[in-house]
Design an enzyme around this catalytic site. Structure first.
Site, PDB file in Angstrom:
ATOM      1  N   VAL A  67       0.698  -1.190   0.149  1.00 15.13           N
ATOM      2  CA  VAL A  67       0.051  -0.019   0.024  1.00 15.13           C
ATOM      3  C   VAL A  67       0.775   1.274  -0.076  1.00 15.13           C
ATOM      4  O   VAL A  67       2.128   1.118   0.355  1.00 15.13           O
ATOM      5  CB  VAL A  67      -0.901  -0.087   1.203  1.00 15.13           C
ATOM      6  CG1 VAL A  67      -1.980  -1.150   1.244  1.00 15.13           C
ATOM      7  CG2 VAL A  67      -0.277  -0.095   2.400  1.00 15.13           C
ATOM      8  N   SER A  68       0.264   2.316  -0.115  1.00 14.66           N
ATOM      9  CA  SER A  68       1.166   3.474  -0.448  1.00 14.66           C
ATOM     10  C   SER A  68       1.338   4.265   0.693  1.00 14.66           C
ATOM     11  O   SER A  68       2.351   4.795   0.846  1.00 14.66           O
ATOM     12  CB  SER A  68       0.566   4.449  -1.440  1.00 14.66           C
ATOM     13  OG  SER A  68       0.627   4.195  -2.867  1.00 14.66           O
ATOM     14  N   SER A  69       0.434   4.253   1.578  1.00 18.72           N
ATOM     15  CA  SER A  69       0.588   5.277   2.913  1.00 18.72           C
ATOM     16  C   SER A  69       0.279   4.399   4.152  1.00 18.72           C
ATOM     17  O   SER A  69      -0.395   3.526   4.224  1.00 18.72           O
ATOM     18  CB  SER A  69      -0.250   6.260   2.802  1.00 18.72           C
ATOM     19  OG  SER A  69      -1.498   6.088   2.721  1.00 18.72           O
ATOM     20  N   GLN A  72      -3.596   3.378   4.684  1.00 16.54           N
ATOM     21  CA  GLN A  72      -3.966   2.227   4.153  1.00 16.54           C
ATOM     22  C   GLN A  72      -3.568   0.923   4.871  1.00 16.54           C
ATOM     23  O   GLN A  72      -3.467   0.040   4.185  1.00 16.54           O
ATOM     24  CB  GLN A  72      -3.368   2.149   2.833  1.00 16.54           C
ATOM     25  CG  GLN A  72      -4.106   3.368   1.991  1.00 16.54           C
ATOM     26  CD  GLN A  72      -3.306   3.544   0.710  1.00 16.54           C
ATOM     27  OE1 GLN A  72      -2.376   3.631   0.236  1.00 16.54           O
ATOM     28  NE2 GLN A  72      -4.168   3.513  -0.362  1.00 16.54           N
ATOM     29  N   ASP A 167      -4.925   5.283  -3.957  1.00 14.37           N
ATOM     30  CA  ASP A 167      -3.461   5.084  -3.704  1.00 14.37           C
ATOM     31  C   ASP A 167      -2.914   5.969  -4.787  1.00 14.37           C
ATOM     32  O   ASP A 167      -1.677   6.407  -4.479  1.00 14.37           O
ATOM     33  CB  ASP A 167      -3.404   3.399  -4.418  1.00 14.37           C
ATOM     34  CG  ASP A 167      -2.168   3.057  -3.961  1.00 14.37           C
ATOM     35  OD1 ASP A 167      -1.712   3.437  -2.964  1.00 14.37           O
ATOM     36  OD2 ASP A 167      -1.571   2.136  -4.504  1.00 14.37           O
TER      37      ASP A 167
END
Length: 207
Positions: A67-69, A72, A167
């Site tokens: 996941v990006s961050s 998430q 995302d």
């Protein structure tokens, strides 16, 4: 261990003459090693990269989640559960690799481990939930490496990733953050104003 071949053995393996190998050496196309007696030796992995691969039964299955961050993390856990359940249903012994970072960032610990294992010939199968979980752009390049290394790629859900917009917004925000910091300085008022505007636009797009 990577087998060493004489120039005659390497030529036979490739279906060319020893003279051709000498020409390739002179042009830098295929460089042999040298023994203490100055004899040419070619590594099998140079001559035929697929021949040095481990047997399929000895190669591992890797499952990859990303996941990006930090926002998430729940989605990351969901991906892991999906991967674990899928691999268990197939009866596969597997290793789970995960990353928390942008899909546009190639310098992630998990991704680098994944690529190193594939290139080393240790992986026989790669499992991901969606193509975009691997990389936002450039996944096809990784798939090409997998094909060259005879790695089976399994994408569980080939439809649209339900977190795509969120995302992608995080990825774009990260890019703007980096470039604006370079342009204006990480602590400048102009940089802060730009980032606040972008963040608000991202939030608005999610509602």
């Amino acid at each position: 261990m990577d087998k060493l071949l004489s120039i005659g053995e390497a030529a036979e393996w490739l279906g060319v003459s020893p003279m051709t190998l000498r020409r390739w050496e002179a042009s830098g196309k295929l460089m042999p090693e040298r023994t203490a007696g100055n004899q040419r030796r070619y590594r099998l992995s140079q001559v035929d990269p697929t021949a040095a691969l481990l047997p399929s039964s000895e190669r591992k299955t890797l499952a990859y989640a990303r996941v990006s961050s930090h926002d998430q993390k729940d989605d990351l856990e969901r991906q892991k559960q999906v991967l674990e359940l899928y691999c268990a249903q197939q009866g596969w012994t597997f290793e789970l690799v995960s990353d928390l970072g942008s899909g546009m960032n190639y310098d992630k610990k998990g991704l680098k481990r994944l690529l190193n294992e594939i290139i080393a010939g240790h992986v026989g199968r790669l499992v991901i939930t969606h193509k975009d979980r691997l990389l936002r752009f450039g996944a096809e390049l990784v798939f090409s490496i997998c094909e060259a290394k005879q790695v089976e790629v399994i994408i569980i859900n080939k439809g649209e990733d339900t977190t795509f917009e969120e995302d992608l917004a995080s990825d774009v925000l990260e890019i703007i953050t980096v470039f604006s910091a370079r342009l204006y300085g990480s602590r400048s008022r102009k940089n802060k104003k730009l980032l606040d505007g972008v963040k608000q636009a991202v939030e608005d797009s999610r509602t």
